[in-house]
Design a protein around this motif. Structure first.
Motif, PDB file in Angstrom:
ATOM      1  N   ILE A  37      17.275  39.889 -53.731  1.00 17.57           N
ATOM      2  CA  ILE A  37      18.582  39.450 -54.240  1.00 17.57           C
ATOM      3  C   ILE A  37      19.319  40.708 -54.682  1.00 17.57           C
ATOM      4  O   ILE A  37      18.959  41.344 -55.666  1.00 17.57           O
ATOM      5  N   HIS A  38      20.324  41.083 -53.922  1.00 20.59           N
ATOM      6  CA  HIS A  38      21.057  42.339 -54.111  1.00 20.59           C
ATOM      7  C   HIS A  38      21.701  42.429 -55.496  1.00 20.59           C
ATOM      8  O   HIS A  38      22.105  41.407 -56.060  1.00 20.59           O
ATOM      9  N   TRP A  39      21.799  43.625 -56.026  1.00 19.55           N
ATOM     10  CA  TRP A  39      22.400  43.815 -57.354  1.00 19.55           C
ATOM     11  C   TRP A  39      23.824  43.284 -57.412  1.00 19.55           C
ATOM     12  O   TRP A  39      24.285  42.874 -58.472  1.00 19.55           O
ATOM     13  N   LYS A  40      24.539  43.252 -56.295  1.00 18.65           N
ATOM     14  CA  LYS A  40      25.901  42.712 -56.288  1.00 18.65           C
ATOM     15  C   LYS A  40      25.916  41.202 -56.517  1.00 18.65           C
ATOM     16  O   LYS A  40      26.957  40.635 -56.817  1.00 18.65           O
ATOM     17  N   ASN A  41      24.770  40.583 -56.381  1.00 20.52           N
ATOM     18  CA  ASN A  41      24.663  39.140 -56.543  1.00 20.52           C
ATOM     19  C   ASN A  41      24.025  38.761 -57.876  1.00 20.52           C
ATOM     20  O   ASN A  41      23.356  37.741 -57.997  1.00 20.52           O
ATOM     21  N   ARG A  42      24.258  39.602 -58.882  1.00 21.24           N
ATOM     22  CA  ARG A  42      23.780  39.338 -60.237  1.00 21.24           C
ATOM     23  C   ARG A  42      24.986  39.163 -61.139  1.00 21.24           C
ATOM     24  O   ARG A  42      25.846  40.043 -61.208  1.00 21.24           O
ATOM     25  N   VAL A  43      25.042  38.030 -61.799  1.00 21.18           N
ATOM     26  CA  VAL A  43      26.170  37.733 -62.676  1.00 21.18           C
ATOM     27  C   VAL A  43      25.616  37.560 -64.093  1.00 21.18           C
ATOM     28  O   VAL A  43      24.971  36.558 -64.393  1.00 21.18           O
ATOM     29  N   PHE A  44      25.865  38.550 -64.933  1.00 22.62           N
ATOM     30  CA  PHE A  44      25.482  38.474 -66.339  1.00 22.62           C
ATOM     31  C   PHE A  44      26.730  38.103 -67.117  1.00 22.62           C
ATOM     32  O   PHE A  44      27.701  38.854 -67.144  1.00 22.62           O
ATOM     33  N   CYS A  45      26.702  36.933 -67.721  1.00 26.32           N
ATOM     34  CA  CYS A  45      27.910  36.425 -68.367  1.00 26.32           C
ATOM     35  C   CYS A  45      27.546  35.755 -69.688  1.00 26.32           C
ATOM     36  O   CYS A  45      26.387  35.692 -70.069  1.00 26.32           O
ATOM     37  N   GLY A  46      28.555  35.246 -70.358  1.00 24.79           N
ATOM     38  CA  GLY A  46      28.335  34.496 -71.584  1.00 24.79           C
ATOM     39  C   GLY A  46      28.541  33.012 -71.365  1.00 24.79           C
ATOM     40  O   GLY A  46      27.861  32.184 -71.946  1.00 24.79           O
ATOM     41  N   ASP A  47      29.446  32.655 -70.493  1.00 16.78           N
ATOM     42  CA  ASP A  47      29.823  31.264 -70.255  1.00 16.78           C
ATOM     43  C   ASP A  47      29.759  30.996 -68.759  1.00 16.78           C
ATOM     44  O   ASP A  47      30.537  31.556 -67.984  1.00 16.78           O
ATOM     45  N   LYS A  48      28.854  30.154 -68.341  1.00 20.47           N
ATOM     46  CA  LYS A  48      28.660  29.909 -66.915  1.00 20.47           C
ATOM     47  C   LYS A  48      29.701  28.979 -66.295  1.00 20.47           C
ATOM     48  O   LYS A  48      29.664  28.731 -65.095  1.00 20.47           O
ATOM     49  N   SER A  49      30.639  28.502 -67.088  1.00 21.23           N
ATOM     50  CA  SER A  49      31.672  27.637 -66.509  1.00 21.23           C
ATOM     51  C   SER A  49      32.542  28.402 -65.511  1.00 21.23           C
ATOM     52  O   SER A  49      33.258  27.783 -64.729  1.00 21.23           O
ATOM     53  N   ILE A  50      32.462  29.714 -65.513  1.00 23.13           N
ATOM     54  CA  ILE A  50      33.231  30.518 -64.553  1.00 23.13           C
ATOM     55  C   ILE A  50      32.570  30.574 -63.178  1.00 23.13           C
ATOM     56  O   ILE A  50      33.185  31.019 -62.209  1.00 23.13           O
ATOM     57  N   ILE A  51      31.346  30.121 -63.071  1.00 21.90           N
ATOM     58  CA  ILE A  51      30.574  30.244 -61.837  1.00 21.90           C
ATOM     59  C   ILE A  51      31.045  29.224 -60.807  1.00 21.90           C
ATOM     60  O   ILE A  51      31.153  28.033 -61.090  1.00 21.90           O
ATOM     61  N   ARG A  52      31.294  29.738 -59.603  1.00 21.60           N
ATOM     62  CA  ARG A  52      31.640  28.873 -58.480  1.00 21.60           C
ATOM     63  C   ARG A  52      30.564  29.027 -57.412  1.00 21.60           C
ATOM     64  O   ARG A  52      30.351  30.125 -56.909  1.00 21.60           O
ATOM     65  N   ALA A  53      29.908  27.949 -57.109  1.00 20.18           N
ATOM     66  CA  ALA A  53      28.866  27.934 -56.087  1.00 20.18           C
ATOM     67  C   ALA A  53      28.727  26.501 -55.602  1.00 20.18           C
ATOM     68  O   ALA A  53      29.356  25.591 -56.141  1.00 20.18           O
ATOM     69  N   ASP A  54      27.923  26.330 -54.596  1.00 21.90           N
ATOM     70  CA  ASP A  54      27.689  24.985 -54.070  1.00 21.90           C
ATOM     71  C   ASP A  54      26.584  24.275 -54.840  1.00 21.90           C
ATOM     72  O   ASP A  54      26.606  23.057 -55.005  1.00 21.90           O
ATOM     73  N   VAL A  55      25.608  25.064 -55.314  1.00 22.25           N
ATOM     74  CA  VAL A  55      24.466  24.532 -56.055  1.00 22.25           C
ATOM     75  C   VAL A  55      24.210  25.455 -57.238  1.00 22.25           C
ATOM     76  O   VAL A  55      24.327  26.678 -57.111  1.00 22.25           O
ATOM     77  N   MET A  56      23.856  24.877 -58.389  1.00 19.70           N
ATOM     78  CA  MET A  56      23.402  25.667 -59.531  1.00 19.70           C
ATOM     79  C   MET A  56      22.059  25.108 -59.974  1.00 19.70           C
ATOM     80  O   MET A  56      21.909  23.900 -60.166  1.00 19.70           O
ATOM     81  N   ILE A  57      21.090  26.025 -60.133  1.00 23.11           N
ATOM     82  CA  ILE A  57      19.770  25.658 -60.642  1.00 23.11           C
ATOM     83  C   ILE A  57      19.662  26.258 -62.034  1.00 23.11           C
ATOM     84  O   ILE A  57      19.709  27.481 -62.195  1.00 23.11           O
ATOM     85  N   ASP A  58      19.518  25.423 -63.048  1.00 22.32           N
ATOM     86  CA  ASP A  58      19.527  25.891 -64.439  1.00 22.32           C
ATOM     87  C   ASP A  58      18.655  24.969 -65.278  1.00 22.32           C
ATOM     88  O   ASP A  58      18.474  23.803 -64.932  1.00 22.32           O
ATOM     89  N   ASP A  59      18.140  25.497 -66.385  1.00 20.96           N
ATOM     90  CA  ASP A  59      17.330  24.680 -67.290  1.00 20.96           C
ATOM     91  C   ASP A  59      18.140  24.141 -68.462  1.00 20.96           C
ATOM     92  O   ASP A  59      17.634  23.337 -69.237  1.00 20.96           O
ATOM     93  N   MET A  60      19.369  24.600 -68.600  1.00 20.78           N
ATOM     94  CA  MET A  60      20.200  24.168 -69.731  1.00 20.78           C
ATOM     95  C   MET A  60      21.270  23.192 -69.237  1.00 20.78           C
ATOM     96  O   MET A  60      22.192  23.585 -68.511  1.00 20.78           O
ATOM     97  N   PRO A  61      21.176  21.931 -69.630  1.00 17.23           N
ATOM     98  CA  PRO A  61      22.137  20.938 -69.159  1.00 17.23           C
ATOM     99  C   PRO A  61      23.590  21.313 -69.426  1.00 17.23           C
ATOM    100  O   PRO A  61      24.467  21.030 -68.605  1.00 17.23           O
ATOM    101  N   TYR A  62      23.884  21.985 -70.565  1.00 15.95           N
ATOM    102  CA  TYR A  62      25.275  22.314 -70.863  1.00 15.95           C
ATOM    103  C   TYR A  62      25.878  23.265 -69.836  1.00 15.95           C
ATOM    104  O   TYR A  62      27.094  23.295 -69.658  1.00 15.95           O
ATOM    105  N   ASN A  63      25.055  24.028 -69.122  1.00 14.27           N
ATOM    106  CA  ASN A  63      25.587  24.886 -68.061  1.00 14.27           C
ATOM    107  C   ASN A  63      25.959  24.085 -66.826  1.00 14.27           C
ATOM    108  O   ASN A  63      26.794  24.515 -66.032  1.00 14.27           O
TER     109      ASN A  63
END
Length: 175
Positions: A113-139
């Motif tokens: 997974i290339h370094w360009k494909n790493r998103v370190f953020c505070g609020d994941k509501s900015i993320i746009r993707a087709d699928v999100m895999i996360d353990d925190m329901p609020y994300n």
């Protein structure tokens, strides 16, 4: 253009609960079985001061450097990368030390997974993707795509999202 998958780090790629179990067993009780914490959430079963001391360990330098990789994560993400663009999305801003430690951890365990494909953020509501895999329901609440809730002791009561219990199950769903 391939579809995008946003993948969380802690308790999805990295066994952070396992790290907390190791710290608890080292600092508080060497006799407790690790399975006890796999079945129960720390905040529900520990005394408040013990839980707080354990939770504070994430602020210690080195906390994120030696976390074990979740079983199957490397193999399944390699396979997924043939069909999808993968982005690691971590709310790493909360813990100052985690930025460089998580970066180095990804280099070591997920070089595909290339370094360009790493998103370190505070609020994941900015993320746009087709699928999100996360353990925190609020994300997943504000996420516009398909949300997969990676099973963890702290989210067992949540029924709003499709639950995945392993990377093997993620592979069956997405490959």
């Amino acid at each position: 253009m391939k579809p995008r998958i946003a993948i969380d780090m802690d308790d999805v790629l990295a066994d952070t609960v396992g790290k907390f179990i190791d710290i608890y067993r080292r600092d508080f009780d060497t006799t407790v079985l690790p399975t006890f914490f796999r079945e129960n959430s720390f905040h529900e079963i520990l005394e408040k001061d013990v839980y707080q001391r354990l939770a504070d360990s994430v602020h210690q330098p080195g906390f994120f450097t030696d976390i074990a990789v979740m079983e199957g994560a490397q193999e399944v993400t390699r396979a997924l990368s043939e069909k999808y663009d993968l982005y690691v999305t971590s709310a790493a801003m909360e813990f100052r030390n985690s930025l460089s430690e998580k970066y180095d951890w990804l280099d070591e365990h997920f070089p595909h997974i290339h370094w360009k494909n790493r998103v370190f953020c505070g609020d994941k509501s900015i993320i746009r993707a087709d699928v999100m895999i996360d353990d925190m329901p609020y994300n997943l609440v504000s996420f516009q795509g398909k949300g997969l809730l990676f099973d963890a002791p702290h989210n067992r009561d949540n029924t709003l999202f499709e639950r995945v219990n392993s990377w093997e199950q993620v592979g069956r769903i997405l490959l």
